[in-house]
Scaffold this motif. Sequence first.
Motif, PDB file in Angstrom:
ATOM      1  N   SER A  46       0.902  -1.098  -0.149  1.00 32.97           N
ATOM      2  CA  SER A  46       0.569   0.031  -0.451  1.00 32.97           C
ATOM      3  C   SER A  46       0.680   1.636  -0.314  1.00 32.97           C
ATOM      4  CB  SER A  46      -1.237   0.118   1.564  1.00 32.97           C
ATOM      5  OG  SER A  46      -1.528  -0.705   0.884  1.00 32.97           O
ATOM      6  N   HIS A  59       1.601  -5.383 -12.654  1.00 33.82           N
ATOM      7  CA  HIS A  59       2.001  -5.319 -14.198  1.00 33.82           C
ATOM      8  C   HIS A  59       3.011  -6.246 -13.657  1.00 33.82           C
ATOM      9  CE1 HIS A  59      -1.274  -1.955 -14.903  1.00 33.82           C
ATOM     10  NE2 HIS A  59      -0.959  -2.408 -13.173  1.00 33.82           N
ATOM     11  N   LYS A  98       7.566  -0.656  -4.052  1.00 32.61           N
ATOM     12  CA  LYS A  98       8.278  -0.743  -4.780  1.00 32.61           C
ATOM     13  C   LYS A  98       9.702  -2.201  -4.988  1.00 32.61           C
ATOM     14  CE  LYS A  98      11.390   1.982  -8.044  1.00 32.61           C
ATOM     15  NZ  LYS A  98      12.000   3.479  -9.337  1.00 32.61           N
ATOM     16  N   PRO A 111       3.677   3.818  -1.827  1.00 32.96           N
ATOM     17  CA  PRO A 111       4.563   3.076  -3.217  1.00 32.96           C
ATOM     18  C   PRO A 111       5.478   3.031  -3.031  1.00 32.96           C
ATOM     19  CG  PRO A 111       3.029   4.750  -3.063  1.00 32.96           C
ATOM     20  CD  PRO A 111       2.765   4.484  -1.670  1.00 32.96           C
ATOM     21  N   ARG A 149       5.701  -3.653 -12.333  1.00 33.20           N
ATOM     22  CA  ARG A 149       4.711  -2.200 -11.520  1.00 33.20           C
ATOM     23  C   ARG A 149       3.457  -2.597 -10.231  1.00 33.20           C
ATOM     24  NH1 ARG A 149       0.826   1.082 -14.101  1.00 33.20           N
ATOM     25  NH2 ARG A 149       0.415   0.056 -15.937  1.00 33.20           N
ATOM     26  N   LEU A 150       2.845  -2.126  -9.569  1.00 40.95           N
ATOM     27  CA  LEU A 150       1.630  -2.423  -9.096  1.00 40.95           C
ATOM     28  C   LEU A 150       0.877  -1.070  -9.185  1.00 40.95           C
ATOM     29  CD1 LEU A 150       0.319  -4.168  -6.853  1.00 40.95           C
ATOM     30  CD2 LEU A 150       1.500  -2.116  -5.403  1.00 40.95           C
ATOM     31  N   SER A 151      -0.899  -2.069  -9.224  1.00 45.31           N
ATOM     32  CA  SER A 151      -1.951  -0.307  -9.037  1.00 45.31           C
ATOM     33  C   SER A 151      -2.723  -1.467  -8.399  1.00 45.31           C
ATOM     34  CB  SER A 151      -2.100  -0.665 -10.123  1.00 45.31           C
ATOM     35  OG  SER A 151      -2.605  -1.131 -11.282  1.00 45.31           O
ATOM     36  N   TRP A 152      -3.559  -0.411  -7.540  1.00 43.38           N
ATOM     37  CA  TRP A 152      -4.567  -0.824  -7.113  1.00 43.38           C
ATOM     38  C   TRP A 152      -6.584  -0.380  -7.564  1.00 43.38           C
ATOM     39  CZ3 TRP A 152      -3.887  -3.074  -2.206  1.00 43.38           C
ATOM     40  CH2 TRP A 152      -2.171  -3.672  -1.679  1.00 43.38           C
ATOM     41  N   HIS A 153      -6.961  -2.088  -7.338  1.00 44.47           N
ATOM     42  CA  HIS A 153      -8.319  -1.180  -7.583  1.00 44.47           C
ATOM     43  C   HIS A 153      -9.140  -1.903  -7.160  1.00 44.47           C
ATOM     44  CE1 HIS A 153      -6.735  -0.815 -11.755  1.00 44.47           C
ATOM     45  NE2 HIS A 153      -5.410  -1.277 -11.183  1.00 44.47           N
ATOM     46  N   GLU A 193      -8.001  -3.711 -17.797  1.00 42.44           N
ATOM     47  CA  GLU A 193      -9.144  -3.822 -17.654  1.00 42.44           C
ATOM     48  C   GLU A 193      -9.862  -4.970 -18.323  1.00 42.44           C
ATOM     49  OE1 GLU A 193      -7.276  -0.832 -19.795  1.00 42.44           O
ATOM     50  OE2 GLU A 193      -6.657  -0.247 -17.445  1.00 42.44           O
TER      51      GLU A 193
END
Length: 181
Positions: A30, A77, A36, A32, A62-66, A155
């Motif tokens: 959580s 990713h 990383k 950033p 990399r990482l993204s939150w949804h 997506e």
Amino acid sequence: MARLHPYNFVHVLLPQLAWRRPLSVRRELSDPYLAKELLHYVWDKAAENVAPVDRVPPKGLRLSWHEVAGRVTALFHLPAPQATMEAHFSALVYEEDDEPAETEAEETRPRYFTLEATLGLSGPAGTPTTVSEWAGDVHRQLGRGPAGGRSNTAEAFLEVLATVLGPLPDTRVPFMRIVRS
């Protein structure tokens, strides 16, 4: 056949880490900066027993939150796959909210999904994929996934996960009114 370095990262180390320390890993992911650092550390660990010539640079990692079907989801990713069983993306899906467990034994393990490259010809529509879930040592294929290598693949993968997960169960206590006659 999958390259050993990305395979180790996606199918071995990342799920083991997330399941061994669910709350700690979620907290680290959580942040950033910590996320990383953690991703690159695990990527490097995945290459430890791999010949230097077979190591893969972490390009695109990399990482993204949804939010997926009402659940907090960490989407990883990954470097572009080049063989079957290498993943375009993987995801940790947290079934519970942010409330911490009383003890580590009570921590709920997140569910872990992958969008993997499969055999087939690439074309203008993208590359063929399959959606899979790891549950402990069991790797279960859930079916065909969205075309890989397209701008909307992430997506589309999240949409497939929403369908697989379904709506959150209603855990509210039903309101009851006692009527005396």
